[in-house]
Design an enzyme around this catalytic site. Structure first.
Site, short mmCIF file in Angstrom:
data_model
loop_
_atom_site.label_atom_id
_atom_site.label_comp_id
_atom_site.label_asym_id
_atom_site.label_seq_id
_atom_site.Cartn_x
_atom_site.Cartn_y
_atom_site.Cartn_z
N HIS A 159 -1.23 -6.12 1.55
CA HIS A 159 -2.69 -6.65 1.42
C HIS A 159 -2.20 -7.91 0.46
CE1 HIS A 159 -7.02 -7.62 0.40
NE2 HIS A 159 -6.15 -7.86 -0.88
N LYS B 274 1.20 -1.09 0.06
CA LYS B 274 -0.08 -0.36 0.15
C LYS B 274 0.70 1.26 -0.10
CE LYS B 274 -3.34 -2.61 2.84
NZ LYS B 274 -3.93 -1.83 3.66
N ASN C 223 -1.37 -0.38 7.83
CA ASN C 223 -0.83 -1.39 7.44
C ASN C 223 -0.07 -2.08 6.38
OD1 ASN C 223 -2.98 -2.08 6.15
ND2 ASN C 223 -3.80 -3.44 7.84
N TYR D 266 -12.01 -2.36 -2.43
CA TYR D 266 -12.70 -2.88 -0.76
C TYR D 266 -14.29 -2.31 -0.85
CZ TYR D 266 -7.83 -2.16 0.93
OH TYR D 266 -6.91 -2.20 1.34
N GLU E 223 -9.86 -10.43 -6.86
CA GLU E 223 -8.64 -9.10 -6.82
C GLU E 223 -7.62 -9.89 -8.11
OE1 GLU E 223 -7.66 -9.43 -2.58
OE2 GLU E 223 -9.03 -9.05 -2.00
P1 IDP Z 1 -7.19 -6.93 6.67
O1 IDP Z 1 -6.26 -6.41 5.45
O2 IDP Z 1 -6.51 -7.49 7.30
O3 IDP Z 1 -7.75 -8.90 5.46
P2 IDP Z 1 -9.80 -5.43 6.81
O4 IDP Z 1 -10.82 -5.91 8.16
O5 IDP Z 1 -10.13 -6.32 5.54
O6 IDP Z 1 -7.17 -5.89 7.40
O7 IDP Z 1 -9.84 -4.42 6.48
C1 IDP Z 1 -9.33 -3.96 4.80
C2 IDP Z 1 -8.54 -2.60 4.70
O8 IDP Z 1 -8.83 -1.79 5.47
C3 IDP Z 1 -7.26 -3.08 6.44
O9 IDP Z 1 -6.09 -4.05 5.56
C4 IDP Z 1 -6.76 -1.90 6.45
O10 IDP Z 1 -5.67 -0.77 5.73
C5 IDP Z 1 -8.51 -1.16 7.05
N1 IDP Z 1 -9.35 -1.04 7.69
C6 IDP Z 1 -9.43 -2.01 8.79
N2 IDP Z 1 -10.25 -2.04 9.94
C7 IDP Z 1 -10.05 -0.77 9.88
C8 IDP Z 1 -10.01 0.52 10.73
O11 IDP Z 1 -10.61 -0.44 11.96
N3 IDP Z 1 -9.76 1.83 10.77
C9 IDP Z 1 -8.92 2.46 9.62
N4 IDP Z 1 -8.84 1.77 8.64
C10 IDP Z 1 -9.33 -0.47 9.26
MG MG Z 2 -9.77 -7.86 4.02
#
Ligand code: IDP
Ligand code: MG
Length: 148
Positions: free
Chosen positions: A115, A9, A112, A49, A126
């Site tokens: 992805h 990202k 983070n 997303y 995807e």
């Molecule tokens: P993942 O990437 O570990 O699968 P997901 O729950 O699918 O996590 O969420 C997708 C992305 O959305 C996350 O990687 C993160 O960048 C963002 N995200 C998820 N939860 C939050 C939140 O509570 N606050 C801000 N961003 C979030």
């Molecule tokens: Mg996810």
């Protein structure tokens, strides 16, 4: 054999972690079958997303992921989807274990760095979204030393 979609990202690119991240997947033994960089359009980010479109963090997430270059990758191998998710670690970097990418480099839940597809259906969706041209089919000669 599975193929999974992995993406560095914008925070990972900005922080200069692309080489480190790619190296971890290579060293693990996954096979690189797709690689490119782009600044995602709002359209592709929203599609990627879409499952989170009703979540409060969605607008911020789209703004973040379209803010600069991402590195799009396709990695293949046995159980590649779960292998990649285990290398990446859980969503929140503060809770991710050391040794995982998010655990070693991250302090945030949104920023983070990376992805990874979470299931065969999402990987297929995807990969089709980010690699409509398809991925490479090639024989990685060293793979004979990764699988008995
Ligand atoms: P993942 O990437 O570990 O699968 P997901 O729950 O699918 O996590 O969420 C997708 C992305 O959305 C996350 O990687 C993160 O960048 C963002 N995200 C998820 N939860 C939050 C939140 O509570 N606050 C801000 N961003 C979030
Ligand atoms: Mg996810």
């Amino acid at each position: 054999m599975e193929t999974t979609y992995v993406m560095v990202k914008p925070d990972g690119v900005q922080r200069g972690l692309v080489g480190e991240i790619i190296g971890r997947f290579e060293q693990k033994g996954l096979k690189l079958v797709g690689l490119k960089a782009m600044v995602p359009s709002e359209e592709i980010a929203r599609a990627h997303y879409a499952v989170h479109s009703e979540r409060p963090f969605f607008p911020g997430l789209i703004k973040f992921v379209t803010s600069g270059p991402v590195v799009c990758m396709a990695w293949a191998g046995r159980d590649a989807i779960s292998v990649a998710r285990n290398l990446i670690g859980p969503t929140n970097g503060r809770e991710a274990a050391p040794g995982t990418i998010r655990g070693d480099y991250g302090m945030d839940i949104g920023y983070n760095m990376i992805h990874g597809s979470d299931a065969p259906e999402t990987a297929e969706f995807e990969l089709g979204l980010w690699f409509p041209e398809g991925v490479m089919d090639w024989n990685q000669t060293i793979s004979q030393w990764f699988y008995e």
